[in-house]
Write a protein that holds these residues in place. Structure first.
Motif, mmCIF file in Angstrom:
data_model
loop_
_atom_site.group_PDB
_atom_site.id
_atom_site.type_symbol
_atom_site.label_atom_id
_atom_site.label_comp_id
_atom_site.label_asym_id
_atom_site.label_seq_id
_atom_site.Cartn_x
_atom_site.Cartn_y
_atom_site.Cartn_z
ATOM 1 N N ALA A 76 0.858 -1.181 0.000
ATOM 2 C CA ALA A 76 0.000 0.000 0.000
ATOM 3 C C ALA A 76 0.892 1.228 0.000
ATOM 4 C CB ALA A 76 -0.921 0.019 1.212
ATOM 5 N N GLN A 77 0.549 2.155 -0.837
ATOM 6 C CA GLN A 77 1.219 3.446 -0.883
ATOM 7 C C GLN A 77 0.184 4.442 -0.387
ATOM 8 O OE1 GLN A 77 3.744 3.947 -4.204
ATOM 9 N NE2 GLN A 77 3.462 6.129 -4.280
ATOM 10 N N VAL A 78 0.496 5.133 0.687
ATOM 11 C CA VAL A 78 -0.511 5.894 1.415
ATOM 12 C C VAL A 78 -0.181 7.380 1.437
ATOM 13 C CG1 VAL A 78 -1.654 6.103 3.660
ATOM 14 C CG2 VAL A 78 -0.896 3.865 2.860
ATOM 15 N N ALA A 79 -1.215 8.194 1.209
ATOM 16 C CA ALA A 79 -1.064 9.641 1.338
ATOM 17 C C ALA A 79 -0.896 9.985 2.813
ATOM 18 C CB ALA A 79 -2.299 10.352 0.773
ATOM 19 N N ASP A 80 -0.298 11.124 3.083
ATOM 20 C CA ASP A 80 -0.131 11.577 4.469
ATOM 21 C C ASP A 80 -0.442 13.054 4.544
ATOM 22 O OD1 ASP A 80 0.510 11.644 7.162
ATOM 23 O OD2 ASP A 80 2.612 12.101 6.750
ATOM 24 N N PRO A 81 -1.594 13.397 5.091
ATOM 25 C CA PRO A 81 -2.544 12.514 5.779
ATOM 26 C C PRO A 81 -3.478 11.815 4.792
ATOM 27 C CG PRO A 81 -3.332 14.758 5.910
ATOM 28 C CD PRO A 81 -2.000 14.796 5.194
ATOM 29 N N SER A 82 -3.979 10.644 5.208
ATOM 30 C CA SER A 82 -4.919 9.886 4.391
ATOM 31 C C SER A 82 -6.246 9.785 5.122
ATOM 32 C CB SER A 82 -4.384 8.478 4.132
ATOM 33 O OG SER A 82 -5.370 7.687 3.496
ATOM 34 N N PHE A 83 -7.329 10.072 4.422
ATOM 35 C CA PHE A 83 -8.649 9.911 5.038
ATOM 36 C C PHE A 83 -9.126 8.465 4.929
ATOM 37 C CE2 PHE A 83 -9.497 11.148 0.657
ATOM 38 C CZ PHE A 83 -10.518 10.301 0.268
ATOM 39 N N LEU A 84 -8.397 7.620 4.188
ATOM 40 C CA LEU A 84 -8.775 6.216 4.024
ATOM 41 C C LEU A 84 -7.915 5.252 4.835
ATOM 42 C CD1 LEU A 84 -9.405 6.111 0.171
ATOM 43 C CD2 LEU A 84 -11.117 5.967 1.979
ATOM 44 N N VAL A 85 -6.647 5.599 5.014
ATOM 45 C CA VAL A 85 -5.727 4.670 5.666
ATOM 46 C C VAL A 85 -5.054 5.392 6.838
ATOM 47 C CG1 VAL A 85 -3.819 3.054 5.313
ATOM 48 C CG2 VAL A 85 -5.319 3.617 3.403
ATOM 49 N N SER A 86 -5.660 5.256 8.005
ATOM 50 C CA SER A 86 -5.138 5.906 9.219
ATOM 51 C C SER A 86 -3.833 5.230 9.639
ATOM 52 C CB SER A 86 -6.153 5.772 10.355
ATOM 53 O OG SER A 86 -6.264 4.406 10.750
ATOM 54 N N PRO A 87 -3.050 5.878 10.498
ATOM 55 C CA PRO A 87 -1.832 5.230 10.997
ATOM 56 C C PRO A 87 -2.127 3.881 11.668
ATOM 57 C CG PRO A 87 -1.745 7.569 11.465
ATOM 58 C CD PRO A 87 -3.128 7.287 10.923
ATOM 59 N N GLU A 88 -3.249 3.777 12.358
ATOM 60 C CA GLU A 88 -3.616 2.512 13.006
ATOM 61 C C GLU A 88 -3.907 1.430 11.956
ATOM 62 O OE1 GLU A 88 -4.110 5.908 15.514
ATOM 63 O OE2 GLU A 88 -5.225 5.475 13.679
ATOM 64 N N PHE A 89 -4.595 1.836 10.876
ATOM 65 C CA PHE A 89 -4.893 0.883 9.811
ATOM 66 C C PHE A 89 -3.622 0.501 9.067
ATOM 67 C CE2 PHE A 89 -7.134 0.008 5.569
ATOM 68 C CZ PHE A 89 -7.348 -1.313 5.895
ATOM 69 N N GLN A 90 -2.675 1.432 8.940
ATOM 70 C CA GLN A 90 -1.382 1.111 8.334
ATOM 71 C C GLN A 90 -0.712 -0.009 9.133
ATOM 72 O OE1 GLN A 90 1.066 4.640 7.737
ATOM 73 N NE2 GLN A 90 -0.764 5.808 7.196
ATOM 74 N N GLU A 91 -0.743 0.095 10.456
ATOM 75 C CA GLU A 91 -0.151 -0.938 11.308
ATOM 76 C C GLU A 91 -0.865 -2.280 11.122
ATOM 77 O OE1 GLU A 91 0.097 0.323 15.397
ATOM 78 O OE2 GLU A 91 0.977 2.249 14.834
ATOM 79 N N GLU A 92 -2.189 -2.224 10.985
ATOM 80 C CA GLU A 92 -2.960 -3.443 10.747
ATOM 81 C C GLU A 92 -2.538 -4.102 9.431
ATOM 82 O OE1 GLU A 92 -7.566 -4.545 9.779
ATOM 83 O OE2 GLU A 92 -7.229 -2.979 11.271
ATOM 84 N N LEU A 93 -2.358 -3.271 8.394
ATOM 85 C CA LEU A 93 -1.929 -3.797 7.099
ATOM 86 C C LEU A 93 -0.554 -4.456 7.203
ATOM 87 C CD1 LEU A 93 -3.099 -0.950 4.693
ATOM 88 C CD2 LEU A 93 -4.081 -3.237 4.906
ATOM 89 N N VAL A 94 0.365 -3.803 7.893
ATOM 90 C CA VAL A 94 1.706 -4.371 8.080
ATOM 91 C C VAL A 94 1.595 -5.717 8.791
ATOM 92 C CG1 VAL A 94 3.906 -4.069 9.298
ATOM 93 C CG2 VAL A 94 2.931 -2.165 8.009
ATOM 94 N N GLY A 95 0.731 -5.785 9.790
ATOM 95 C CA GLY A 95 0.520 -7.035 10.512
ATOM 96 C C GLY A 95 -0.036 -8.145 9.637
ATOM 97 N N LYS A 96 -0.700 -7.774 8.544
ATOM 98 C CA LYS A 96 -1.255 -8.766 7.614
ATOM 99 C C LYS A 96 -0.291 -9.083 6.471
ATOM 100 C CE LYS A 96 -6.073 -7.851 8.553
ATOM 101 N NZ LYS A 96 -7.406 -7.698 7.999
ATOM 102 N N GLY A 97 0.920 -8.500 6.517
ATOM 103 C CA GLY A 97 1.922 -8.821 5.509
ATOM 104 C C GLY A 97 2.083 -7.800 4.399
ATOM 105 N N PHE A 98 1.401 -6.657 4.512
ATOM 106 C CA PHE A 98 1.533 -5.616 3.501
ATOM 107 C C PHE A 98 2.807 -4.819 3.740
ATOM 108 C CE2 PHE A 98 -2.851 -6.568 3.086
ATOM 109 C CZ PHE A 98 -3.306 -6.052 1.894
ATOM 110 N N GLU A 99 3.442 -4.393 2.652
ATOM 111 C CA GLU A 99 4.522 -3.408 2.743
ATOM 112 C C GLU A 99 3.855 -2.053 2.550
ATOM 113 O OE1 GLU A 99 8.547 -1.867 0.507
ATOM 114 O OE2 GLU A 99 7.637 -3.741 -0.138
ATOM 115 N N VAL A 100 3.867 -1.228 3.588
ATOM 116 C CA VAL A 100 3.206 0.075 3.546
ATOM 117 C C VAL A 100 4.258 1.163 3.423
ATOM 118 C CG1 VAL A 100 1.744 1.702 4.819
ATOM 119 C CG2 VAL A 100 1.262 -0.749 4.934
#
Length: 126
Positions: A76-100
């Motif tokens: 996932a490539q995320v805007a900062d700030p992102s209205f779709l992918v919060s920092p908490e959701f970024q951590e969740e994605l990393v936990g699922k194996g995503f490279e954020v």
């Protein structure tokens, strides 16, 4: 590109591309097609992954993560700030194996707002 255009490109393009990229709602399209498309890398650009849950109750992020188990590296490539992918959701994605990767100062349309930074965020993903 709208979801319909993305579906046309997915269904008419080659299978097993080195990279498949879906922006915003196109990330959902990519998530639904990743098993059939079989890309080397599947990347959502400021993706709207949180919105849907499949009919069987599977979150879209789990579908993408399951594809990683079959050799399709999710990212996932995320805007900062992102209205779709919060920092908490970024951590969740990393936990699922995503490279954020976060593009600091970018708006939702990273590829239009900070093109050079968008392209730099793809470095090493092919």
């Amino acid at each position: 590109m709208g979801c319909y255009q993305a579906l046309i490109r997915i269904t008419s393009g080659p299978l097993r591309p080195a990279l498949a990229l879906g922006h915003s709602l196109g990330g959902l399209t990519l998530g639904a097609a990743v098993d059939r498309l079989m890309p080397g890398r599947a990347i959502g650009s400021d993706p709207a992954f949180r919105l849907p849950v499949l009919e069987d109750g599977t979150p879209m992020t789990d579908l993408m993560a399951q594809a990683a188990d079959r050799g399709h590296a999710p990212g996932a490539q995320v805007a900062d700030p992102s209205f779709l992918v919060s920092p908490e959701f970024q951590e969740e994605l990393v936990g699922k194996g995503f490279e954020v990767r976060v593009v600091k100062g970018a708006e939702h349309t990273i590829h239009r707002h900070l093109f050079e930074d968008f392209m730099a965020g793809l470095d090493g993903r092919l």
